[in-house]
Design a protein around this motif. Structure first.
Motif, PDB file in Angstrom:
ATOM      1  N   ALA A  51       7.186-113.618 -56.868  1.00  0.00           N
ATOM      2  CA  ALA A  51       6.436-114.860 -57.030  1.00  0.00           C
ATOM      3  C   ALA A  51       5.022-114.609 -57.558  1.00  0.00           C
ATOM      4  N   ARG A  52       4.454-113.445 -57.235  1.00  0.00           N
ATOM      5  CA  ARG A  52       3.100-113.110 -57.692  1.00  0.00           C
ATOM      6  C   ARG A  52       3.086-112.450 -59.067  1.00  0.00           C
ATOM      7  N   LEU A  53       4.239-112.143 -59.596  1.00  0.00           N
ATOM      8  CA  LEU A  53       4.354-111.378 -60.833  1.00  0.00           C
ATOM      9  C   LEU A  53       4.581-112.306 -62.026  1.00  0.00           C
ATOM     10  N   ASP A  54       3.901-112.035 -63.121  1.00  0.00           N
ATOM     11  CA  ASP A  54       4.151-112.760 -64.363  1.00  0.00           C
ATOM     12  C   ASP A  54       5.349-112.098 -65.034  1.00  0.00           C
ATOM     13  N   THR A  55       6.537-112.605 -64.759  1.00  0.00           N
ATOM     14  CA  THR A  55       7.755-111.956 -65.248  1.00  0.00           C
ATOM     15  C   THR A  55       7.860-112.001 -66.765  1.00  0.00           C
ATOM     16  N   ASP A  56       7.197-112.947 -67.403  1.00  0.00           N
ATOM     17  CA  ASP A  56       7.220-113.004 -68.867  1.00  0.00           C
ATOM     18  C   ASP A  56       6.434-111.850 -69.491  1.00  0.00           C
ATOM     19  N   ALA A  57       5.553-111.250 -68.717  1.00  0.00           N
ATOM     20  CA  ALA A  57       4.712-110.162 -69.233  1.00  0.00           C
ATOM     21  C   ALA A  57       5.341-108.779 -69.029  1.00  0.00           C
ATOM     22  N   LEU A  58       6.505-108.708 -68.421  1.00  0.00           N
ATOM     23  CA  LEU A  58       7.121-107.397 -68.191  1.00  0.00           C
ATOM     24  C   LEU A  58       7.300-106.679 -69.519  1.00  0.00           C
TER      25      LEU A  58
END
Length: 129
Positions: A51-58
């Protein structure tokens, strides 16, 4: 064997946390930590971290696959004891994993990690069905 695996997961978690402490923007370490938490059965912690992670930026297919793996592990942990609640929950997790694995294969069509994850998902999806 279980003890050995648990020790390895403890060591992996410590290494990933050290990497994140050194560089809080290290998305690869964050994704790997999430998968490690899920491997340890710490699904609430894994979900909170996602939830704290910007998954689009992986940055790469492997990092995306780590998140997919975390969802797959949680789906696999849900048993068929209560079909009214377990099946929809498992299906939702499998759908999240599927979307992430597909995204990983789009990012890197040669990613063995992503393709391996995709090959296992049907087994998890139909477990206990």
């Amino acid at each position: 064997m279980i003890l050995k695996n648990r020790q390895e997961l403890d060591a992996a978690e410590a290494l990933y946390r050290d990497a994140i402490d050194a560089d809080p923007n290290d998305l690869r370490a964050q994704a790997a930590l999430i998968d490690t938490l899920a491997a340890r059965g710490q699904f609430e912690s894994a979900r909170a971290s996602i939830a704290r992670l910007d998954t689009d930026a992986l940055p790469d297919a492997e990092s995306i696959s780590h998140l997919a793996s975390a969802y797959s592990r949680e789906a696999e942990s849900i048993g068929p004891s209560d079909a009214d609640t377990s099946t929809p929950a498992r299906d939702a997790l499998v759908a999240k994993a599927l979307g992430l694995y597909e995204r990983a294969t789009q990012r890197d069509p040669r990613s063995p990690v992503a393709w391996a994850g995709l090959s296992v998902l049907p087994l998890i999806a139909f477990a206990g069905a």
